[in-house]
Design an enzyme around this catalytic site. Structure first.
Site, mmCIF file in Angstrom:
data_model
loop_
_atom_site.group_PDB
_atom_site.id
_atom_site.type_symbol
_atom_site.label_atom_id
_atom_site.label_comp_id
_atom_site.label_asym_id
_atom_site.label_seq_id
_atom_site.Cartn_x
_atom_site.Cartn_y
_atom_site.Cartn_z
ATOM 1 N N GLU A 102 0.525 -0.758 0.317
ATOM 2 C CA GLU A 102 -0.074 -0.067 0.128
ATOM 3 C C GLU A 102 1.182 0.715 0.366
ATOM 4 O OE1 GLU A 102 -3.980 -1.352 2.125
ATOM 5 O OE2 GLU A 102 -2.399 -0.300 3.629
ATOM 6 N N HIS A 212 -8.676 10.450 2.096
ATOM 7 C CA HIS A 212 -8.988 8.680 2.036
ATOM 8 C C HIS A 212 -9.293 9.335 0.048
ATOM 9 C CE1 HIS A 212 -8.309 5.085 -0.052
ATOM 10 N NE2 HIS A 212 -8.262 4.711 0.999
ATOM 11 N N ARG A 257 -1.331 9.428 1.464
ATOM 12 C CA ARG A 257 -2.451 10.004 1.490
ATOM 13 C C ARG A 257 -2.792 11.043 1.103
ATOM 14 N NH1 ARG A 257 -6.015 5.652 4.866
ATOM 15 N NH2 ARG A 257 -5.848 3.615 3.846
ATOM 16 N N HIS A 313 -11.647 10.842 5.857
ATOM 17 C CA HIS A 313 -11.448 9.357 6.264
ATOM 18 C C HIS A 313 -10.965 8.732 7.737
ATOM 19 C CE1 HIS A 313 -10.640 5.155 5.261
ATOM 20 N NE2 HIS A 313 -9.523 5.195 5.454
ATOM 21 N N ARG A 348 -1.473 9.067 8.481
ATOM 22 C CA ARG A 348 -1.113 7.846 9.948
ATOM 23 C C ARG A 348 -0.596 6.877 7.733
ATOM 24 N NH1 ARG A 348 -5.134 4.086 8.436
ATOM 25 N NH2 ARG A 348 -6.590 4.769 7.608
#
Length: 472
Positions: A102, A212, A257, A313, A348
């Site tokens: 990811e 997000h 992100r 998000h 994050r």
């Protein structure tokens, strides 16, 4: 009795772990399946691969956290990850064999169960908690009672005052539904956090709201397109077929992100339409059956370009806690998204949220009988806040105001407008929105999820945390 408020991954795993450690536990949730865990798509980040290590995982977490991660917490969580996963699997949960990649990660380290890991984990933990005989009650927290810096009880809508409280564990989630465009459920409005703040807990990092980058809404059904799609080859393009993300970051679709959401938002402000192209993913329907079913429900398949937009998000901030989950109030714990352990810093890393919930939940029995350590605020500035007034705002109004003024791109004028709107309200949602706007106004720089067009660069003088404490 240990009371847990919240029924996501943090609350349920804590409940099971405490029960198996011989503790009496009761779990209360305003809606048992209403949190973020059941709709979490990606997975659990853990350095279980032969080419990986806790140190590498920590490095990725700290880099993405953009200077504000609590290094002690990062090292604790990443080093505990493998042990916690082994414990979770010993309870009977089975992850798939392949590790996924990811954005922001330098290694394949995301454990998953198809492309709906959160739902699988939630169903498993809920069933296990019931098998363990844990009472699970639908009720809404209204107030936390504190005397001399120690929890004495709490109040719920149905039960009223509860006083047989040895420990109170808040696992009530974040507040990203307080934005007009959100990937989360309607229960995610920060009420647990606000109630704790009114009881005297210290909040931190409220300016860091993560958006997000890949959310869609086919025929009005909002759906988060998991991060792992991009790890498996999905591309983000505009209406001309251009992979424009490389104009913003050399990592393209695999950038963190905050960078992707901002880039997509800017392109949309320029008048471009943005899509995700899934056609390059091999064996798509086997790897991503839930996404495939979503597309099929709306008459599409993975070869069709899907329109996307960024949406609120996750919140990095919350009730400040130490690595035990202890707040500044004795016997009041906070775990999961409602807390701010410092793991995420200013942004994050993908799939660290489910990991955080498991680590703090499963490890909680280690600490519940220990002397209380509490928190330190030496890494930042504590701002005293008063709340008063009787202004009433609808949730619809709050969501619109936050999206327009405290969203992906911020400035002084917008933030002051939001602050003035919320400053005369004591509604839970307004308090949380006020603190988010206030922290964003105080932080006169851009860092991680917090971007100000009037202060577009990072300032080393701001490598510190913003804390809020209620003054009565």
């Amino acid at each position: 009795m240990i009371y847990i408020i919240g029924s996501g991954i943090a609350g349920l795993s804590a409940g099971v772990a405490l029960r198996r450690a011989g503790k009496k536990v009761t779990l209360i949730s305003k809606r048992i399946d209403g949190g973020s865990t059941p709709i979490a798509k990606g997975g659990v980040a853990a350095s279980v691969g032969s080419d990986d290590s806790p140190e590498l995982h920590a490095q990725d977490t700290i880099r993405v956290g953009d200077g504000l991660c609590d290094v002690k917490t990062v090292n604790y969580v990443t080093s505990e990850a493998k042990n916690v996963i082994e414990t979770f699997e010993s309870w009977g949960f089975e992850f798939e064999e392949d590790l996924r990649l990811e954005g922001g990660h330098t290694k394949r380290r995301v454990l998953h169960r198809t492309d709906e890991t959160g739902r699988e984990i939630f169903n498993f933990l809920l069933k296990l908690a019931r098998e363990e005989g844990i009472p699970i009650i639908e009720d809404r927290l209204v107030e936390i009672r504190v005397k001399d810096g120690k929890v004495t009880g709490f109040v719920t809508e149905k039960r009223g005052l509860v006083e047989d409280v040895d420990k109170l564990v808040l696992a009530t989630g974040g507040y990203s539904y307080l934005y007009e465009y959100s990937s989360t459920q309607s229960t995610n409005i920060g009420d647990g956090m606000a109630i704790a703040f009114k009881a005297g807990t210290i909040l931190a990092d409220m300016e860091f709201v993560q958006f997000h980058p890949t959310v869609t809404s086919l025929d009005g059904e909002v759906f988060l397109l998991t991060e792992t799609l991009r790890g498996e080859g999905a591309q983000i393009i505009n209406e001309n077929g251009e992979r424009f993300l490389f104009n913003y970051d050399k990592r393209g679709e695999l950038a963190p992100r905050d960078i992707l959401s901002r880039a997509i938002y800017i392109e949309m402000l320029k008048g471009h339409k943005v899509f995700i192209d899934l056609s390059k993913i091999e064996d798509f329907e086997r790897k991503f059956p839930v996404v495939a079913k979503y597309l099929a429900r709306h008459g599409h398949n993975y070869k069709v370009k899907i329109p996307i937009f960024p949406a609120a998000h996750f919140v990095d901030g919350g009730i400040r806690v130490n690595i035990r989950g202890e707040s500044n109030i004795v016997n009041l714990y906070a775990i999961g998204e409602v807390s701010d352990s410092g793991l995420h810093g200013a942004n994050r890393l993908a799939s660290n949220s489910l990991l955080e919930g498991l680590v703090f939940g499963i490890n909680l029995p280690r600490y519940v009988d220990s002397s209380w350590e509490g928190i330190s605020t030496d890494d930042g500035i504590v701002h005293s806040v008063r709340i008063s007034g009787n202004k009433t705002l609808s949730l619809k109004e709050i969501r619109r105001i936050n999206w327009e003024n405290v969203g992906i791109i911020r400035n002084e004028e917008k933030l002051v407008k939001a602050i003035n709107t919320y400053s005369s309200s004591t509604q839970n949602e307004a308090i949380i929105s006020y603190l988010t706007a206030l922290a964003a106004e105080i932080r006169k720089e851009s860092r991680g999820n917090h971007f100000r067009e009037d202060y577009p660069y990072k300032d080393p003088n701001w490598e510190k945390r913003i804390y809020f404490k209620l003054v009565v």
